[in-house]
Design an enzyme around this catalytic site. Structure first.
Site, PDB file in Angstrom:
ATOM      1  N   CYS A 129       0.884  -1.179  -0.017  1.00 48.82           N
ATOM      2  CA  CYS A 129       0.066  -0.086  -0.228  1.00 48.82           C
ATOM      3  C   CYS A 129       0.822   1.327  -0.196  1.00 48.82           C
ATOM      4  O   CYS A 129       0.418   2.364   0.063  1.00 48.82           O
ATOM      5  CB  CYS A 129      -0.979  -0.295   1.206  1.00 48.82           C
ATOM      6  SG  CYS A 129      -2.189  -1.509   1.071  1.00 48.82           S
ATOM      7  N   HIS A 153      -1.903   8.167   6.343  1.00 48.71           N
ATOM      8  CA  HIS A 153      -2.219   7.042   5.601  1.00 48.71           C
ATOM      9  C   HIS A 153      -3.382   6.411   6.372  1.00 48.71           C
ATOM     10  O   HIS A 153      -4.201   5.965   5.488  1.00 48.71           O
ATOM     11  CB  HIS A 153      -1.065   5.807   6.229  1.00 48.71           C
ATOM     12  CG  HIS A 153      -1.386   4.723   5.658  1.00 48.71           C
ATOM     13  ND1 HIS A 153      -1.468   4.355   4.278  1.00 48.71           N
ATOM     14  CD2 HIS A 153      -1.596   3.432   6.214  1.00 48.71           C
ATOM     15  CE1 HIS A 153      -1.476   2.924   3.764  1.00 48.71           C
ATOM     16  NE2 HIS A 153      -1.646   2.363   4.944  1.00 48.71           N
ATOM     17  N   GLU A 168       0.405   5.064  13.650  1.00 51.60           N
ATOM     18  CA  GLU A 168       0.845   6.266  12.838  1.00 51.60           C
ATOM     19  C   GLU A 168       0.677   7.480  13.600  1.00 51.60           C
ATOM     20  O   GLU A 168       1.598   8.520  13.532  1.00 51.60           O
ATOM     21  CB  GLU A 168      -0.142   6.494  11.482  1.00 51.60           C
ATOM     22  CG  GLU A 168       0.119   7.432  10.595  1.00 51.60           C
ATOM     23  CD  GLU A 168      -0.811   7.673   9.331  1.00 51.60           C
ATOM     24  OE1 GLU A 168      -0.162   8.503   8.620  1.00 51.60           O
ATOM     25  OE2 GLU A 168      -1.589   6.991   9.352  1.00 51.60           O
ATOM     26  N   LYS A 224      -8.943   8.692   3.059  1.00 52.65           N
ATOM     27  CA  LYS A 224      -9.413   7.224   3.053  1.00 52.65           C
ATOM     28  C   LYS A 224     -10.836   7.212   3.656  1.00 52.65           C
ATOM     29  O   LYS A 224     -11.772   6.280   3.361  1.00 52.65           O
ATOM     30  CB  LYS A 224      -8.573   6.256   3.698  1.00 52.65           C
ATOM     31  CG  LYS A 224      -7.309   6.140   2.785  1.00 52.65           C
ATOM     32  CD  LYS A 224      -6.334   4.971   3.349  1.00 52.65           C
ATOM     33  CE  LYS A 224      -5.118   4.794   2.751  1.00 52.65           C
ATOM     34  NZ  LYS A 224      -4.109   5.730   2.924  1.00 52.65           N
ATOM     35  N   HIS A 261      -9.767   2.353   0.979  1.00 51.42           N
ATOM     36  CA  HIS A 261      -8.201   2.358   0.973  1.00 51.42           C
ATOM     37  C   HIS A 261      -7.940   1.566  -0.619  1.00 51.42           C
ATOM     38  O   HIS A 261      -8.351   0.416  -1.033  1.00 51.42           O
ATOM     39  CB  HIS A 261      -7.676   1.249   1.807  1.00 51.42           C
ATOM     40  CG  HIS A 261      -6.116   1.210   1.950  1.00 51.42           C
ATOM     41  ND1 HIS A 261      -5.354   1.718   1.124  1.00 51.42           N
ATOM     42  CD2 HIS A 261      -5.443   0.492   2.744  1.00 51.42           C
ATOM     43  CE1 HIS A 261      -3.972   1.634   1.495  1.00 51.42           C
ATOM     44  NE2 HIS A 261      -4.149   0.612   2.318  1.00 51.42           N
ATOM     45  N   PHE A 318       1.825  -3.584   3.894  1.00 46.68           N
ATOM     46  CA  PHE A 318       2.036  -4.767   4.223  1.00 46.68           C
ATOM     47  C   PHE A 318       3.649  -5.207   4.017  1.00 46.68           C
ATOM     48  O   PHE A 318       4.148  -4.793   2.935  1.00 46.68           O
ATOM     49  CB  PHE A 318       1.421  -6.030   3.749  1.00 46.68           C
ATOM     50  CG  PHE A 318       0.017  -6.115   4.046  1.00 46.68           C
ATOM     51  CD1 PHE A 318      -0.652  -5.297   5.543  1.00 46.68           C
ATOM     52  CD2 PHE A 318      -1.075  -6.818   3.668  1.00 46.68           C
ATOM     53  CE1 PHE A 318      -1.737  -5.219   5.713  1.00 46.68           C
ATOM     54  CE2 PHE A 318      -2.310  -7.045   4.130  1.00 46.68           C
ATOM     55  CZ  PHE A 318      -2.613  -6.406   5.186  1.00 46.68           C
TER      56      PHE A 318
END
Length: 417
Positions: A166, A306, A317, A337, A342, A403
């Protein structure tokens, strides 16, 4: 220190769940529109999650001929459409330019997942004879979008794909930024695309327990920072940016949208899918981007987080942001988002476009759906919730994580000659 060239942004293109071009996307962001809706790409009735942020009203035959549609996976179709919009926006006339110094750096997290699923399903349910589509390999590989953009326009410069889950399209943009400022290219088309709203995509993320299951309340399911957040909402689409060496753009006499001034990449080095509890990789990539740009944290006006609406991800985050910026009363933070869902490997490029629009228009897009911010993680950070915030924005930062622990951060600046 080396003498770096300046890198500016001269065009953008977007195909998103809340707008099928960059201007529509920007208006929807400011209006706080949710892109979530019941899944239409397949029958999701047996799945734990039955909604997603799909692109709406997309007809590939408006942009491609029937043969191309058959040959290209949906993620590549999205890429070509977004790239073409960005090219038009930048007023690029390739016949008048050196095509050997114009290239493409494009990414996708999963590439032609739909093609792979379709072909394996047909084989498994057939008579066992391997009758695969001759274009199967070319349709599904991640680099094919970059290749086809270059083939369509005869661009012979740098051409490759990035993959960092991502964080993919932010990584692509940072690569493009570096190649231009090092003098290796004049213009690069960069971004990412994704088309993972299919049985394999939804099913695999359900198995990870990563997705929201608010099937009866899908429009507000993506709720970053909220105490009741229960997972992310899969989105699809593409974002494209034209990065150009400043003097090259000036000679062409085209409007400059913004300047890209810094990029940083790092890694959590912690877990297969989970983020470091204190956001170590996020902290390192933000610090690296600030150092690259020669900026202090207090100079950043807006941060597009994010923030996918997962319990651990949002928390780590914000801890990293607090570590970099301190209480930061000057810093507006939002999570787009909440509206787009996402977009996986395409998220970073789409959010970079949101940052370009923010510095152009001096407006911070809101985070929607966050009714009760989690007091354990938000602290004294300034979250922009519900409504856009109108304020001067000189610098905007965008975070992308993936990931495998990949982290990437870029910084956009309001353009001044």
């Amino acid at each position: 220190m080396p003498e770096y060239k300046r890198v500016v942004i001269t065009g953008v293109g977007a195909l998103t769940p809340i707008g099928n071009d960059a201007a529509s996307f920007g208006r929807a962001l400011r209006a706080g529109v949710s892109g979530a809706a019941p899944i239409t790409h397949f029958d999701a009735s047996k799945f734990k999650t039955r909604f997603a942020c799909e692109v709406k009203g997309f007809d590939p035959l408006r942009f491609l001929d029937r043969q191309e549609v058959r040959k290209y996976d949906l993620f590549t179709q999205y890429a070509l459409v977004a790239a073409d919009e960005a090219i038009r926006h930048a007023e690029l006339e390739f016949d008048q330019l050196n095509r050997n110094r114009i290239g493409v750096i494009w990414g996708s997290g999963v590439g032609g997942l739909g093609t792979l699923q379709e072909q394996i399903s047909e084989f498994a349910h057939g008579d066992g004879t391997p009758r695969f589509n001759p274009f199967m390999g070319a349709k599904m590989i991640i680099d094919i979008a970059a290749g086809l953009i270059s083939i369509k326009h005869g661009l012979r410069g740098l051409n490759f794909a990035t993959v960092s889950a991502c964080a993919t399209s932010t990584t692509a943009l940072i690569d493009a930024f570096n190649y231009i400022r090092w003098g290796k290219a004049d213009v690069l088309i960069s971004g990412g695309s994704e088309a993972a709203v299919n049985e394999t995509g939804i099913g695999s993320y359900n198995a990870l327990r990563a997705l929201s299951t608010r099937n009866e309340d899908y429009a507000t399911a993506s709720r970053p920072f909220d105490v009741s957040r229960d997972g992310f909402v899969v989105g699809e689409g593409a974002g494209a940016l034209i990065l150009e060496e400043y003097e090259h753009a000036r000679r062409r006499g085209v409007p400059i949208l913004a300047e890209l001034v810094g990029g940083g990449m790092a890694a959590d080095a912690y877990h297969l899918t989970g983020t470091h509890p204190e956001g170590e990789g996020a902290y390192l990539s933000m610090e690296a981007a600030l150092n690259d740009a020669g900026l202090h944290a207090a100079q950043i006006d807006y941060l597009n987080a994010h923030a996918t609406s997962t319990g651990l991800g949002d928390a780590s985050e914000l801890r990293a942001i607090g570590r970099v910026f301190g209480p930061a009363p000057h810093l507006h933070i939002s999570a787009t988002k909440s509206m787009t869902g996402h977009l996986l490997g395409a998220a970073g490029a789409v959010e970079a476009i949101a940052c370009v629009q923010a510095v152009q228009q001096d407006v911070v897009p809101p985070t929607i759906n966050t009714a009760q911010p989690d007091p354990e993680i938000t602290g004294r950070l300034r979250l922009t919730l519900g409504q856009p915030a109108y304020r001067p924005i000189e610098y905007a930062m965008s975070n992308s994580f993936g990931f495998g622990g990949h982290t990437a951060t870029l910084i956009v600046k309001k353009f001044s000659a």
